[in-house]
Design an enzyme around this catalytic site. Structure first.
Site, PDB file in Angstrom:
ATOM      1  N   ASP A 254      31.022  34.494  51.662  1.00 35.33           N
ATOM      2  CA  ASP A 254      31.001  35.857  52.217  1.00 35.33           C
ATOM      3  C   ASP A 254      29.848  36.710  51.732  1.00 35.33           C
ATOM      4  O   ASP A 254      29.894  37.934  51.830  1.00 35.33           O
ATOM      5  CB  ASP A 254      32.322  36.552  51.852  1.00 35.33           C
ATOM      6  CG  ASP A 254      32.530  36.663  50.344  1.00 35.33           C
ATOM      7  OD1 ASP A 254      31.609  36.287  49.587  1.00 35.33           O
ATOM      8  OD2 ASP A 254      33.600  37.125  49.928  1.00 35.33           O
TER       9      ASP A 254
ATOM     10  N   GLU B 236      31.964  42.028  52.070  1.00 37.33           N
ATOM     11  CA  GLU B 236      32.249  40.592  52.173  1.00 37.33           C
ATOM     12  C   GLU B 236      33.166  40.227  53.344  1.00 37.33           C
ATOM     13  O   GLU B 236      33.002  39.176  53.963  1.00 37.33           O
ATOM     14  CB  GLU B 236      32.839  40.071  50.860  1.00 37.33           C
ATOM     15  CG  GLU B 236      31.826  39.973  49.714  1.00 37.33           C
ATOM     16  CD  GLU B 236      31.591  41.285  48.978  1.00 37.33           C
ATOM     17  OE1 GLU B 236      32.253  42.289  49.326  1.00 37.33           O
ATOM     18  OE2 GLU B 236      30.735  41.304  48.068  1.00 37.33           O
TER      19      GLU B 236
ATOM     20  N   ARG C 150      31.472  45.988  44.776  1.00 35.85           N
ATOM     21  CA  ARG C 150      30.776  47.204  45.235  1.00 35.85           C
ATOM     22  C   ARG C 150      31.731  48.353  45.515  1.00 35.85           C
ATOM     23  O   ARG C 150      31.426  49.504  45.231  1.00 35.85           O
ATOM     24  CB  ARG C 150      30.017  46.886  46.533  1.00 35.85           C
ATOM     25  CG  ARG C 150      28.631  46.380  46.324  1.00 35.85           C
ATOM     26  CD  ARG C 150      27.924  46.165  47.662  1.00 35.85           C
ATOM     27  NE  ARG C 150      26.478  46.105  47.492  1.00 35.85           N
ATOM     28  CZ  ARG C 150      25.826  45.070  46.980  1.00 35.85           C
ATOM     29  NH1 ARG C 150      26.490  43.998  46.574  1.00 35.85           N
ATOM     30  NH2 ARG C 150      24.516  45.093  46.868  1.00 35.85           N
TER      31      ARG C 150
ATOM     32  N   GLU D 244      34.119  27.326  52.779  1.00 33.90           N
ATOM     33  CA  GLU D 244      35.043  28.416  52.406  1.00 33.90           C
ATOM     34  C   GLU D 244      35.193  29.406  53.577  1.00 33.90           C
ATOM     35  O   GLU D 244      34.999  30.618  53.455  1.00 33.90           O
ATOM     36  CB  GLU D 244      34.593  29.143  51.132  1.00 33.90           C
ATOM     37  CG  GLU D 244      35.724  29.891  50.436  1.00 33.90           C
ATOM     38  CD  GLU D 244      35.265  30.731  49.243  1.00 33.90           C
ATOM     39  OE1 GLU D 244      34.698  31.805  49.448  1.00 33.90           O
ATOM     40  OE2 GLU D 244      35.492  30.289  48.099  1.00 33.90           O
TER      41      GLU D 244
ATOM     42  N   HIS E 110      28.634  41.637  34.317  1.00 36.76           N
ATOM     43  CA  HIS E 110      27.719  41.346  35.432  1.00 36.76           C
ATOM     44  C   HIS E 110      26.427  42.152  35.248  1.00 36.76           C
ATOM     45  O   HIS E 110      26.462  43.252  34.712  1.00 36.76           O
ATOM     46  CB  HIS E 110      28.440  41.757  36.725  1.00 36.76           C
ATOM     47  CG  HIS E 110      27.785  41.288  37.994  1.00 36.76           C
ATOM     48  ND1 HIS E 110      26.593  41.795  38.441  1.00 36.76           N
ATOM     49  CD2 HIS E 110      28.171  40.372  38.909  1.00 36.76           C
ATOM     50  CE1 HIS E 110      26.267  41.213  39.591  1.00 36.76           C
ATOM     51  NE2 HIS E 110      27.215  40.330  39.896  1.00 36.76           N
TER      52      HIS E 110
ATOM     53  N   HIS F 114      32.904  43.382  39.286  1.00 33.92           N
ATOM     54  CA  HIS F 114      31.593  43.672  39.892  1.00 33.92           C
ATOM     55  C   HIS F 114      31.652  44.192  41.316  1.00 33.92           C
ATOM     56  O   HIS F 114      30.611  44.441  41.922  1.00 33.92           O
ATOM     57  CB  HIS F 114      30.737  42.404  39.885  1.00 33.92           C
ATOM     58  CG  HIS F 114      31.268  41.330  40.804  1.00 33.92           C
ATOM     59  ND1 HIS F 114      31.010  41.309  42.143  1.00 33.92           N
ATOM     60  CD2 HIS F 114      32.073  40.280  40.569  1.00 33.92           C
ATOM     61  CE1 HIS F 114      31.611  40.263  42.690  1.00 33.92           C
ATOM     62  NE2 HIS F 114      32.272  39.623  41.760  1.00 33.92           N
TER      63      HIS F 114
HETATM   64  C1  UD1 Z   1      26.846  39.662  45.155  1.00 31.95           C
HETATM   65  C2  UD1 Z   1      27.625  39.459  46.461  1.00 31.95           C
HETATM   66  C3  UD1 Z   1      29.117  39.428  46.198  1.00 31.95           C
HETATM   67  C4  UD1 Z   1      29.482  38.412  45.118  1.00 31.95           C
HETATM   68  C5  UD1 Z   1      28.655  38.712  43.869  1.00 31.95           C
HETATM   69  C6  UD1 Z   1      28.935  37.663  42.824  1.00 31.95           C
HETATM   70  C7  UD1 Z   1      26.779  40.440  48.535  1.00 31.95           C
HETATM   71  C8  UD1 Z   1      26.704  41.649  49.374  1.00 31.95           C
HETATM   72  N1  UD1 Z   1      27.368  40.574  47.350  1.00 31.95           N
HETATM   73  O1  UD1 Z   1      27.145  40.969  44.675  1.00 31.95           O
HETATM   74  O2  UD1 Z   1      29.779  39.087  47.397  1.00 31.95           O
HETATM   75  O3  UD1 Z   1      30.842  38.529  44.833  1.00 31.95           O
HETATM   76  O4  UD1 Z   1      27.257  38.670  44.210  1.00 31.95           O
HETATM   77  O5  UD1 Z   1      28.499  38.063  41.572  1.00 31.95           O
HETATM   78  O6  UD1 Z   1      26.278  39.417  48.918  1.00 31.95           O
HETATM   79  N2  UD1 Z   1      21.395  41.264  39.011  1.00 31.95           N
HETATM   80  C9  UD1 Z   1      20.488  40.791  38.076  1.00 31.95           C
HETATM   81  N3  UD1 Z   1      20.441  39.451  37.836  1.00 31.95           N
HETATM   82  C10 UD1 Z   1      21.258  38.554  38.443  1.00 31.95           C
HETATM   83  C11 UD1 Z   1      22.190  39.037  39.372  1.00 31.95           C
HETATM   84  C12 UD1 Z   1      22.243  40.388  39.661  1.00 31.95           C
HETATM   85  O7  UD1 Z   1      19.743  41.553  37.499  1.00 31.95           O
HETATM   86  O8  UD1 Z   1      21.168  37.349  38.163  1.00 31.95           O
HETATM   87  C13 UD1 Z   1      21.437  42.716  39.314  1.00 31.95           C
HETATM   88  C14 UD1 Z   1      20.180  43.199  40.075  1.00 31.95           C
HETATM   89  O9  UD1 Z   1      19.877  44.497  39.675  1.00 31.95           O
HETATM   90  C15 UD1 Z   1      20.674  43.199  41.525  1.00 31.95           C
HETATM   91  C16 UD1 Z   1      22.089  43.669  41.331  1.00 31.95           C
HETATM   92  O10 UD1 Z   1      22.560  43.007  40.156  1.00 31.95           O
HETATM   93  O11 UD1 Z   1      19.896  44.055  42.339  1.00 31.95           O
HETATM   94  C17 UD1 Z   1      23.030  43.425  42.494  1.00 31.95           C
HETATM   95  O12 UD1 Z   1      23.009  42.078  42.941  1.00 31.95           O
HETATM   96  P1  UD1 Z   1      23.598  41.750  44.427  1.00 31.95           P
HETATM   97  O13 UD1 Z   1      23.537  40.293  44.662  1.00 31.95           O
HETATM   98  O14 UD1 Z   1      22.929  42.604  45.437  1.00 31.95           O
HETATM   99  O15 UD1 Z   1      25.087  42.266  44.340  1.00 31.95           O
HETATM  100  P2  UD1 Z   1      26.326  41.686  43.558  1.00 31.95           P
HETATM  101  O16 UD1 Z   1      27.143  42.864  43.185  1.00 31.95           O
HETATM  102  O17 UD1 Z   1      25.884  40.760  42.514  1.00 31.95           O
HETATM  103  N1  UDP Z   2      31.811  33.173  35.934  1.00 30.87           N
HETATM  104  C1  UDP Z   2      30.867  32.659  35.029  1.00 30.87           C
HETATM  105  N2  UDP Z   2      30.435  33.447  34.007  1.00 30.87           N
HETATM  106  C2  UDP Z   2      30.882  34.712  33.818  1.00 30.87           C
HETATM  107  C3  UDP Z   2      31.828  35.243  34.746  1.00 30.87           C
HETATM  108  C4  UDP Z   2      32.259  34.443  35.788  1.00 30.87           C
HETATM  109  O1  UDP Z   2      30.447  31.513  35.161  1.00 30.87           O
HETATM  110  O2  UDP Z   2      30.461  35.363  32.867  1.00 30.87           O
HETATM  111  C5  UDP Z   2      32.233  32.326  37.066  1.00 30.87           C
HETATM  112  C6  UDP Z   2      33.716  32.244  37.349  1.00 30.87           C
HETATM  113  O3  UDP Z   2      34.313  31.171  36.661  1.00 30.87           O
HETATM  114  C7  UDP Z   2      33.770  32.051  38.865  1.00 30.87           C
HETATM  115  C8  UDP Z   2      32.517  32.765  39.350  1.00 30.87           C
HETATM  116  O4  UDP Z   2      31.690  32.939  38.223  1.00 30.87           O
HETATM  117  O5  UDP Z   2      33.619  30.685  39.228  1.00 30.87           O
HETATM  118  C9  UDP Z   2      32.872  34.089  39.969  1.00 30.87           C
HETATM  119  O6  UDP Z   2      31.712  34.806  40.229  1.00 30.87           O
HETATM  120  P1  UDP Z   2      31.711  36.350  40.550  1.00 30.87           P
HETATM  121  O7  UDP Z   2      32.897  36.983  39.907  1.00 30.87           O
HETATM  122  O8  UDP Z   2      30.356  36.845  40.195  1.00 30.87           O
HETATM  123  O9  UDP Z   2      31.809  36.395  42.123  1.00 30.87           O
HETATM  124  P2  UDP Z   2      33.024  36.323  43.174  1.00 30.87           P
HETATM  125  O10 UDP Z   2      33.804  35.085  42.901  1.00 30.87           O
HETATM  126  O11 UDP Z   2      33.810  37.578  43.009  1.00 30.87           O
HETATM  127  O12 UDP Z   2      32.329  36.297  44.487  1.00 30.87           O
END
Ligand code: UD1
Ligand code: UDP
Length: 401
Positions: free
Chosen positions: A101, A137, A235, A123, A266, A233
């Site tokens: 998603d 999502e 939004r 999925e 996160h 995490h």
């Molecule tokens: C994204 C996904 C969400 C998923 C989540 C898992 C979308 C819209 N959102 O949300 O569905 O559940 O990932 O974690 O696709 N950042 C870093 N380093 C990283 C990752 C993130 O610095 O390795 C920071 C950056 O500032 C980035 C921000 O997090 O701009 C947001 O990342 P983004 O992928 O846009 O949103 P998530 O909340 O991570």
């Molecule tokens: N996870 C990880 N390290 C962490 C937190 C979560 O490896 O510090 C793993 C967790 O076991 C799961 C996945 O990350 O498999 C979930 O990711 P996240 O919560 O970022 O996204 P979502 O599942 O909500 O899309």
């Protein structure tokens, strides 16, 4: 599925997609005569994606490197859509596999559609039927499902959701969730290889968790200290929601000094700011604010915890199999199977409600035991094998039997 798909391109970009797609890459690569496997990462995440790629030893063929600090949904959509044009022209896949998603999966599916390349959705079919929860999502997954030709649904319920949207039954395959394949892989590794467990513990000590606590935490065993593991995490929780979550954790930590609260945070600045302002600065002895963990140490902590407080999708699928009660800080879930089984409960983001529900689990053995049952509605660890079989159905099915 009518045609054997030889050239398979998997596209993903975030931590959870990587955890759920890497075992599938490994499975497809077991059959080099059948599949020509290419991997494209969008880099929607960077550090958190690379952590997973390293663990599974996956080296992408393409990396769009789109992540920017504080990116918004427009940035991600445009970056992936435009970046995929050249990748698709170069790779010329028979099928594009996307996951779940995220905005990466929806934009990548759209890019494939613009080239009339069939999309297979891993999925598929999870729904809350509320387009603003989880946001974006729910809509992302629905759009990807509308574009996809093939749908790998993790459960029968997700298949039903797709049938209700008039998706053709012959293109829906119930496989289980590949996250269970990932979980089995790492649990097996830790059980088999004592040095792996030692390395995981060393990594956690490096993160600031005392070795004495790693030895003490043992589920709901009240003789020792107990661990509450936290992630968050979403939004839709940014702003007041996260502040409320942080105040609830702070007050629980003060109420239960004999319980430890570990929160790998996160990297999103919208998450880090309130956690830093409210939790880190409170400097409580039993609250550990740490960096996002590699998958192995995180699974290790899940297995040691007495309960998990989260808004994550993946954790809702993993923890029930480990027999851990999960309190979900959301008002809706597209994963109702474990809620129905009684191991997952929706608690929203209201501070008082979170405190009340965590307290009930920590204080009351009966409440705890009623939730701490190992149930596994999301799969048996063989989802990737099933997906590989489906993709190769006509040509080489006998190889998989
Ligand atoms: C994204 C996904 C969400 C998923 C989540 C898992 C979308 C819209 N959102 O949300 O569905 O559940 O990932 O974690 O696709 N950042 C870093 N380093 C990283 C990752 C993130 O610095 O390795 C920071 C950056 O500032 C980035 C921000 O997090 O701009 C947001 O990342 P983004 O992928 O846009 O949103 P998530 O909340 O991570
Ligand atoms: N996870 C990880 N390290 C962490 C937190 C979560 O490896 O510090 C793993 C967790 O076991 C799961 C996945 O990350 O498999 C979930 O990711 P996240 O919560 O970022 O996204 P979502 O599942 O909500 O899309």
């Amino acid at each position: 599925m009518t045609k054997h798909m030889n050239k398979v391109l998997l596209v993903f970009g975030t931590r959870p997609e990587a955890i759920k797609m890497c075992p599938l890459i490994k499975e497809l690569e077991k059959h080099p005569g059948t599949f020509d496997v290419k991997v494209c990462v969008t880099g929607q995440h960077r550090e958190m994606l690379d952590q997973v790629l390293n663990i599974f030893e996956v080296k992408p063929d393409y990396d769009l490197k789109i992540m920017k600090q504080g990116q918004d949904l427009y940035d991600v959509t445009v970056g992936v859509l435009a970046g995929m044009r050249d990748v698709l022209e170069d790779a010329k896949p028979d099928v594009v596999l996307v996951h779940g998603d995220t905005t990466t999966s929806t934009a990548a599916a759209l890019a494939a559609f613009y080239k009339q390349i069939p999309v297979a959705h891993v999925e598929a079919g999870l729904r809350t039927h509320n387009i603003y929860s989880p946001w974006p999502e729910e809509m992302n997954r629905s759009i990807t499902g509308r574009i996809a030709t093939y749908h790998f649904a993790p459960t029968r319920l997700s298949k039903q959701n797709l049938l209700a949207e008039n998706v053709s039954e012959e293109n829906i395959f119930v496989t289980g969730n590949t996250v269970l394949d990932a979980l089995h892989m790492v649990l097996g590794k830790m059980q088999r290889e004592e040095n792996m467990k030692t390395a995981v513990e060393a990594r956690l000590v490096q993160e600031g968790l005392p070795a004495s606590l790693l030895a003490a935490w043992d589920g709901n065993n009240r003789v020792n200290r107990r661990l509450v593991l936290i992630t968050g995490h979403r939004r839709e929780n940014f702003g007041d929601g996260f502040r409320s979550i942080c105040y609830a954790i702070k007050s629980l930590a003060e109420k239960y000094p004999e319980v430890d609260f570990v929160y790998p945070v996160h990297l999103n600045p919208n998450v880090r700011k309130p956690v830093n302002e409210i939790l880190q600065q409170a400097d409580l002895a039993n609250v550990y604010i740490i960096s996002p963990l590699d998958y192995l140490p995180f699974v290790y902590l899940m297995s040691k915890s007495c309960l998990i407080l989260t808004d994550s999708g993946g954790v809702q699928e993993e923890a029930p199999g480990l027999g851990k009660p999960v309190l979900v800080m959301r008002n809706t879930t597209e994963r109702p199977e474990a809620v129905d089984a009684g191991t997952v409960k929706l608690v929203g983001v209201d501070e008082e409600k979170i405190k009340e529900e965590v307290s009930a689990l920590l204080d009351n053995e009966d409440v705890y035991n009623s939730m701490a049952q190992a149930v596994n509605p999301y799969g048996d660890g063989k989802a990737c094998h099933r997906i590989a079989r489906m993709l190769s159905r006509e040509a080489v099915v006998e190889q998989f039997i």
